[in-house]
Design a protein around this motif. Structure first.
Motif, short mmCIF file in Angstrom:
data_model
loop_
_atom_site.label_atom_id
_atom_site.label_comp_id
_atom_site.label_asym_id
_atom_site.label_seq_id
_atom_site.Cartn_x
_atom_site.Cartn_y
_atom_site.Cartn_z
N VAL A 162 0.78 -1.27 0.07
CA VAL A 162 -0.12 0.01 -0.06
C VAL A 162 0.95 1.35 -0.02
CG1 VAL A 162 -1.81 -1.04 1.14
CG2 VAL A 162 -0.17 -0.08 2.60
N ARG A 163 0.15 2.43 -0.51
CA ARG A 163 0.95 3.67 -0.49
C ARG A 163 0.26 4.33 0.51
NH1 ARG A 163 4.42 5.47 -3.86
NH2 ARG A 163 3.99 3.99 -5.38
N PRO A 164 0.93 4.38 1.62
CA PRO A 164 0.10 5.51 2.76
C PRO A 164 -0.02 7.06 2.33
CG PRO A 164 2.17 4.83 3.54
CD PRO A 164 2.03 4.01 2.18
N LYS A 165 -0.94 7.70 2.78
CA LYS A 165 -1.25 9.02 2.48
C LYS A 165 -0.26 9.92 3.28
CE LYS A 165 -6.07 9.08 1.40
NZ LYS A 165 -7.47 9.30 1.80
N ASN A 166 0.31 9.53 4.42
CA ASN A 166 1.16 10.06 5.29
C ASN A 166 2.65 9.77 4.87
OD1 ASN A 166 1.28 7.51 6.40
ND2 ASN A 166 1.40 8.10 8.26
N ARG A 167 2.97 9.04 4.13
CA ARG A 167 4.29 8.73 3.56
C ARG A 167 4.25 8.06 2.30
NH1 ARG A 167 6.82 4.76 7.52
NH2 ARG A 167 5.09 3.85 7.28
N PRO A 168 3.70 9.05 1.36
CA PRO A 168 3.55 8.43 -0.10
C PRO A 168 4.63 8.30 -0.93
CG PRO A 168 3.12 11.11 0.07
CD PRO A 168 3.45 10.37 1.34
N ALA A 169 5.78 8.49 -0.49
CA ALA A 169 6.99 8.34 -1.41
C ALA A 169 7.24 6.72 -1.72
CB ALA A 169 7.98 8.76 -0.79
N HIS A 170 6.89 5.84 -0.81
CA HIS A 170 7.18 4.50 -0.96
C HIS A 170 6.07 3.69 -0.59
CE1 HIS A 170 11.11 6.10 0.21
NE2 HIS A 170 11.20 5.36 -1.06
N LEU A 171 5.97 2.50 -1.38
CA LEU A 171 4.97 1.40 -0.96
C LEU A 171 5.45 0.63 0.31
CD1 LEU A 171 4.10 0.20 -4.53
CD2 LEU A 171 2.74 1.33 -3.15
N ILE A 172 4.44 0.24 0.99
CA ILE A 172 4.83 -0.39 2.26
C ILE A 172 4.00 -1.72 2.26
CG2 ILE A 172 5.85 1.15 3.57
CD1 ILE A 172 3.39 1.50 5.16
N LEU A 173 4.32 -2.77 3.24
CA LEU A 173 3.40 -3.93 3.54
C LEU A 173 2.21 -3.27 4.19
CD1 LEU A 173 6.01 -6.56 4.59
CD2 LEU A 173 4.46 -6.48 2.42
N PRO A 174 0.98 -3.60 4.11
CA PRO A 174 -0.23 -2.99 4.82
C PRO A 174 -0.18 -3.77 6.21
CG PRO A 174 -0.90 -5.19 3.51
CD PRO A 174 0.59 -4.90 3.05
N GLY A 175 -0.36 -2.59 7.22
CA GLY A 175 -0.28 -2.97 8.57
C GLY A 175 -0.08 -1.72 9.47
N GLY A 176 -0.07 -1.88 10.69
CA GLY A 176 0.25 -0.62 11.51
C GLY A 176 0.66 -1.04 13.03
N SER A 177 0.64 -0.01 13.86
CA SER A 177 0.79 -0.41 15.35
C SER A 177 -0.23 -1.21 16.06
CB SER A 177 1.33 0.84 16.06
OG SER A 177 2.60 1.39 15.45
N ALA A 178 0.18 -1.97 16.98
CA ALA A 178 -0.72 -2.66 17.85
C ALA A 178 -1.22 -1.74 19.01
CB ALA A 178 -0.23 -3.80 18.44
N GLU A 179 -2.47 -1.50 19.49
CA GLU A 179 -2.83 -0.70 20.42
C GLU A 179 -2.55 -1.59 21.62
OE1 GLU A 179 -6.45 0.88 19.87
OE2 GLU A 179 -6.20 1.31 17.81
N ALA A 180 -2.75 -0.73 22.98
CA ALA A 180 -2.38 -1.43 24.18
C ALA A 180 -3.39 -2.46 24.47
CB ALA A 180 -2.56 -0.42 25.25
N ASP A 181 -2.67 -3.68 24.64
CA ASP A 181 -3.43 -4.81 25.01
C ASP A 181 -4.18 -5.56 23.83
OD1 ASP A 181 -3.91 -6.81 27.13
OD2 ASP A 181 -5.94 -6.07 27.47
N GLU A 182 -3.47 -5.28 22.64
CA GLU A 182 -4.25 -5.76 21.26
C GLU A 182 -3.31 -6.92 21.14
OE1 GLU A 182 -6.05 -4.34 17.12
OE2 GLU A 182 -4.31 -3.14 18.12
N ALA A 183 -3.55 -8.17 20.59
CA ALA A 183 -2.96 -9.23 20.12
C ALA A 183 -2.28 -8.79 19.04
CB ALA A 183 -3.53 -10.61 20.14
N PRO A 184 -1.02 -9.18 18.66
CA PRO A 184 -0.16 -8.55 17.36
C PRO A 184 -0.96 -9.28 16.24
CG PRO A 184 1.05 -9.92 18.80
CD PRO A 184 0.18 -9.84 19.30
N ASN A 185 -1.43 -10.31 16.05
CA ASN A 185 -2.15 -11.01 14.93
C ASN A 185 -3.26 -10.13 14.54
OD1 ASN A 185 -2.97 -12.22 17.26
ND2 ASN A 185 -4.00 -13.91 16.01
N GLU A 186 -4.17 -9.98 15.84
CA GLU A 186 -5.49 -9.10 15.68
C GLU A 186 -5.03 -7.66 14.98
OE1 GLU A 186 -7.49 -9.64 19.41
OE2 GLU A 186 -7.55 -11.63 19.02
N ALA A 187 -4.12 -7.17 15.63
CA ALA A 187 -3.68 -6.04 15.22
C ALA A 187 -3.42 -5.89 13.65
CB ALA A 187 -2.48 -5.22 15.91
#
Length: 164
Positions: free
Chosen positions: A37-62
């Protein structure tokens, strides 16, 4: 029967350092191209889709939440294919967990759409990675892809219990 003696947690447990936990997915289409994906906040490069886990969120669910939010693709993620440390000099210090999203059917791959915070969601042939993303992301994707292609990976444990 052996008795378990509770241990006093070390002091850092009560005041742990801040550490970002990035949760992304490596997913392929039938031709072996990688979903990026090409994120709006960093449009220069494509990245794997994902993001940061929130507090007490399992990483696979995040990772699943972020992939769905950014691409409309619902995935059951439980196998880790890469763990990548990022220093504070590059970004917020953190660990990036790459989950195996699998190889999708043509039908499912065709339903991917750019979602929230994303300019585009595209399928990138592995040979084109160096043209569309930065070197650390290329290395992360290639190593995760090698692990997935070998059928390898790390089991995801939540509180000591396997997921998946």
């Amino acid at each position: 029967m052996t008795e378990t003696v509770p241990m006093d947690p070390p002091p850092e447990v009560f005041d742990p350092p801040a550490l970002r936990l990035g949760c992304v997915a490596l997913t392929l289409n039938p031709d072996g191209a990688i979903l990026m994906v090409r994120p709006k906040n960093r449009p220069a490069h494509l990245i794997l889709p994902g993001g940061s886990a929130e507090a007490d969120e399992a990483p696979n669910e995040a990772a699943a939440r972020w992939v769905y939010t950014k691409t409309g693709l619902a995935l059951d993620l439980w196998q880790l294919v890469s763990v990548d440390y990022v220093s504070v000099a590059e970004l917020a210090e953190g660990i990036n967990l790459v989950f195996w999203g699998g190889r999708l059917s043509a039908r499912r791959a065709g339903k991917v759409v750019p979602g929230e915070g994303v300019i585009e969601a595209v399928w990138v042939p592995p040979g084109d990675l160096t043209k569309v993303t930065y070197p650390q992301q290329v290395a992360r994707v290639i190593e995760a892809l090698r692990t997935a292609e070998r059928g390898g990976g790390l089991p995801l444990l939540l509180r000591g219990r396997p997921v998946g």
